[in-house]
Design a protein around this motif. Sequence first.
Motif, mmCIF file in Angstrom:
data_model
loop_
_atom_site.group_PDB
_atom_site.id
_atom_site.type_symbol
_atom_site.label_atom_id
_atom_site.label_comp_id
_atom_site.label_asym_id
_atom_site.label_seq_id
_atom_site.Cartn_x
_atom_site.Cartn_y
_atom_site.Cartn_z
ATOM 1 N N HIS A 87 7.639 15.019 -5.593
ATOM 2 C CA HIS A 87 7.125 16.314 -5.155
ATOM 3 C C HIS A 87 5.872 16.136 -4.295
ATOM 4 O O HIS A 87 5.751 16.724 -3.212
ATOM 5 C CB HIS A 87 6.807 17.210 -6.346
ATOM 6 C CG HIS A 87 6.070 18.459 -5.982
ATOM 7 N ND1 HIS A 87 6.665 19.503 -5.311
ATOM 8 C CD2 HIS A 87 4.770 18.823 -6.175
ATOM 9 C CE1 HIS A 87 5.775 20.473 -5.106
ATOM 10 N NE2 HIS A 87 4.626 20.077 -5.627
ATOM 11 N N MET A 106 5.560 17.234 -0.353
ATOM 12 C CA MET A 106 4.563 18.204 0.078
ATOM 13 C C MET A 106 3.574 17.570 1.046
ATOM 14 O O MET A 106 3.127 18.197 2.014
ATOM 15 C CB MET A 106 3.842 18.789 -1.130
ATOM 16 C CG MET A 106 4.741 19.577 -2.067
ATOM 17 S SD MET A 106 5.596 20.942 -1.257
ATOM 18 C CE MET A 106 4.221 22.038 -0.912
ATOM 19 N N VAL A 121 16.612 29.949 0.594
ATOM 20 C CA VAL A 121 16.957 28.579 0.235
ATOM 21 C C VAL A 121 18.411 28.347 0.599
ATOM 22 O O VAL A 121 19.273 29.174 0.301
ATOM 23 C CB VAL A 121 16.755 28.318 -1.270
ATOM 24 C CG1 VAL A 121 17.076 26.869 -1.604
ATOM 25 C CG2 VAL A 121 15.336 28.666 -1.698
ATOM 26 N N TYR A 159 8.461 27.894 0.928
ATOM 27 C CA TYR A 159 7.457 26.830 1.001
ATOM 28 C C TYR A 159 6.154 27.257 0.334
ATOM 29 O O TYR A 159 5.512 26.473 -0.379
ATOM 30 C CB TYR A 159 7.207 26.444 2.450
ATOM 31 C CG TYR A 159 5.991 25.579 2.656
ATOM 32 C CD1 TYR A 159 5.912 24.304 2.097
ATOM 33 C CD2 TYR A 159 4.903 26.025 3.406
ATOM 34 C CE1 TYR A 159 4.793 23.506 2.267
ATOM 35 C CE2 TYR A 159 3.779 25.233 3.588
ATOM 36 C CZ TYR A 159 3.736 23.983 3.020
ATOM 37 O OH TYR A 159 2.620 23.189 3.188
ATOM 38 N N LEU A 214 6.116 26.653 -3.255
ATOM 39 C CA LEU A 214 5.958 25.240 -3.612
ATOM 40 C C LEU A 214 4.495 24.821 -3.682
ATOM 41 O O LEU A 214 4.147 23.891 -4.409
ATOM 42 C CB LEU A 214 6.693 24.353 -2.600
ATOM 43 C CG LEU A 214 8.180 24.618 -2.388
ATOM 44 C CD1 LEU A 214 8.773 23.570 -1.470
ATOM 45 C CD2 LEU A 214 8.926 24.652 -3.714
ATOM 46 N N ILE A 237 3.103 24.824 -7.274
ATOM 47 C CA ILE A 237 3.796 24.095 -8.336
ATOM 48 C C ILE A 237 2.872 23.043 -8.964
ATOM 49 O O ILE A 237 2.174 22.312 -8.253
ATOM 50 C CB ILE A 237 5.061 23.397 -7.789
ATOM 51 C CG1 ILE A 237 6.139 24.423 -7.477
ATOM 52 C CG2 ILE A 237 5.587 22.366 -8.777
ATOM 53 C CD1 ILE A 237 7.429 23.801 -6.963
ATOM 54 N N ASP A 253 2.829 19.616 -10.500
ATOM 55 C CA ASP A 253 3.725 18.464 -10.410
ATOM 56 C C ASP A 253 3.891 17.808 -11.786
ATOM 57 O O ASP A 253 2.927 17.289 -12.358
ATOM 58 C CB ASP A 253 3.156 17.457 -9.417
ATOM 59 C CG ASP A 253 4.117 16.334 -9.088
ATOM 60 O OD1 ASP A 253 5.210 16.283 -9.692
ATOM 61 O OD2 ASP A 253 3.792 15.500 -8.223
ATOM 62 N N ASP A 300 11.820 16.362 -7.060
ATOM 63 C CA ASP A 300 11.215 17.458 -6.299
ATOM 64 C C ASP A 300 12.173 18.644 -6.190
ATOM 65 O O ASP A 300 11.777 19.798 -6.421
ATOM 66 C CB ASP A 300 10.763 16.998 -4.914
ATOM 67 C CG ASP A 300 11.796 16.199 -4.144
ATOM 68 O OD1 ASP A 300 12.937 16.050 -4.636
ATOM 69 O OD2 ASP A 300 11.465 15.717 -3.042
ATOM 70 N N ASP A 301 13.450 18.395 -5.872
ATOM 71 C CA ASP A 301 14.415 19.484 -5.713
ATOM 72 C C ASP A 301 14.524 20.319 -6.987
ATOM 73 O O ASP A 301 14.637 21.548 -6.946
ATOM 74 C CB ASP A 301 15.809 18.942 -5.360
ATOM 75 C CG ASP A 301 15.787 17.931 -4.230
ATOM 76 O OD1 ASP A 301 15.090 16.916 -4.393
ATOM 77 O OD2 ASP A 301 16.452 18.156 -3.205
ATOM 78 N N TRP A 342 11.454 22.440 -7.481
ATOM 79 C CA TRP A 342 11.449 23.539 -6.525
ATOM 80 C C TRP A 342 12.386 24.653 -6.972
ATOM 81 O O TRP A 342 12.037 25.826 -6.944
ATOM 82 C CB TRP A 342 11.855 23.037 -5.141
ATOM 83 C CG TRP A 342 10.923 22.003 -4.595
ATOM 84 C CD1 TRP A 342 9.702 21.628 -5.105
ATOM 85 C CD2 TRP A 342 11.125 21.193 -3.439
ATOM 86 N NE1 TRP A 342 9.148 20.643 -4.335
ATOM 87 C CE2 TRP A 342 9.990 20.345 -3.310
ATOM 88 C CE3 TRP A 342 12.151 21.077 -2.505
ATOM 89 C CZ2 TRP A 342 9.871 19.427 -2.266
ATOM 90 C CZ3 TRP A 342 12.025 20.170 -1.473
ATOM 91 C CH2 TRP A 342 10.893 19.358 -1.363
ATOM 92 N N ARG A 343 13.587 24.291 -7.402
ATOM 93 C CA ARG A 343 14.558 25.310 -7.823
ATOM 94 C C ARG A 343 14.040 26.096 -9.026
ATOM 95 O O ARG A 343 14.222 27.299 -9.119
ATOM 96 C CB ARG A 343 15.902 24.673 -8.158
ATOM 97 C CG ARG A 343 16.646 24.224 -6.924
ATOM 98 C CD ARG A 343 18.096 23.934 -7.239
ATOM 99 N NE ARG A 343 18.831 23.905 -5.980
ATOM 100 C CZ ARG A 343 19.263 24.987 -5.361
ATOM 101 N NH1 ARG A 343 19.042 26.171 -5.862
ATOM 102 N NH2 ARG A 343 19.918 24.884 -4.222
ATOM 103 N N TRP A 402 11.450 28.527 -7.610
ATOM 104 C CA TRP A 402 12.048 29.582 -6.800
ATOM 105 C C TRP A 402 12.792 30.603 -7.654
ATOM 106 O O TRP A 402 12.831 31.783 -7.335
ATOM 107 C CB TRP A 402 12.997 28.974 -5.773
ATOM 108 C CG TRP A 402 12.307 28.252 -4.655
ATOM 109 C CD1 TRP A 402 11.081 28.524 -4.135
ATOM 110 C CD2 TRP A 402 12.814 27.131 -3.931
ATOM 111 N NE1 TRP A 402 10.778 27.649 -3.124
ATOM 112 C CE2 TRP A 402 11.820 26.780 -2.965
ATOM 113 C CE3 TRP A 402 13.993 26.386 -3.985
ATOM 114 C CZ2 TRP A 402 11.987 25.719 -2.072
ATOM 115 C CZ3 TRP A 402 14.159 25.337 -3.088
ATOM 116 C CH2 TRP A 402 13.168 25.008 -2.149
#
Length: 215
Positions: free
Chosen positions: A71, A75, A116, A160, A163, A166, A168, A173-174, A177-178, A181
């Motif tokens: 992540h 970023m 997304v 974005y 993100l 977030i 960490d 990372d994906d 992110w999900r 979101w």
Amino acid sequence: MKVLLFTPSYKRPYLLRQCILNAKNQSYTNFTHSISIMYDDKSEIANYEILFDDILDDRFIIKYNKDSSTHTNSMGTISQSPIPYDLYIKIDDDDIHKKDYVKTIVEYFETHKCDVLTSHVGYQLNNYYLSKGNYRSLGGNFPDNNYLMPMTFAFSHKAYQVLLNIKDNRNYDDLLWRSAWSTCGLKDHNVDNSSNIIWHIHGKNTSTADWFRPN
């Protein structure tokens, strides 16, 4: 539309050269490509530079950073070009795309209201892992993810901004992110971009621990 391609990379020099050439071959050319190369020792930098000095143009931003979590790396790669973009497209250094890959994503965002964008991975080459039930929940519609890795992964500036807040936890990372979101009501679409993918190397990654460079 302002488009940022971003690629964090670690110890994949030859794959990264192919990644850059792949981006230069795209039919959609109005983009910036931010690349962050993670290293363990600064002596690695010279070895990277000789791989790229004949293929880069003004669209490419390459910086070198110490390795960290996925992540943070992602970023950091985005922040190398800090101006706001309409669309952020993750380009993994170990994937190979056909020439209309970026064009397909941009056109989809221009004609659909989503934040997304991913795509299904049913045909990718490491189906062995899928057949064994070894899923990493990084693709598909959240929270019912049952795909190993989205072939297409892109998001809006609104996504974005989520993100940026977030914390960490050093997960993929994906997946981080999900999860973020999903709490913000962002619209998630899946686009059929499979015809623009040539190769996914996930599960067959080629890393280079020791370098050889002729004098």
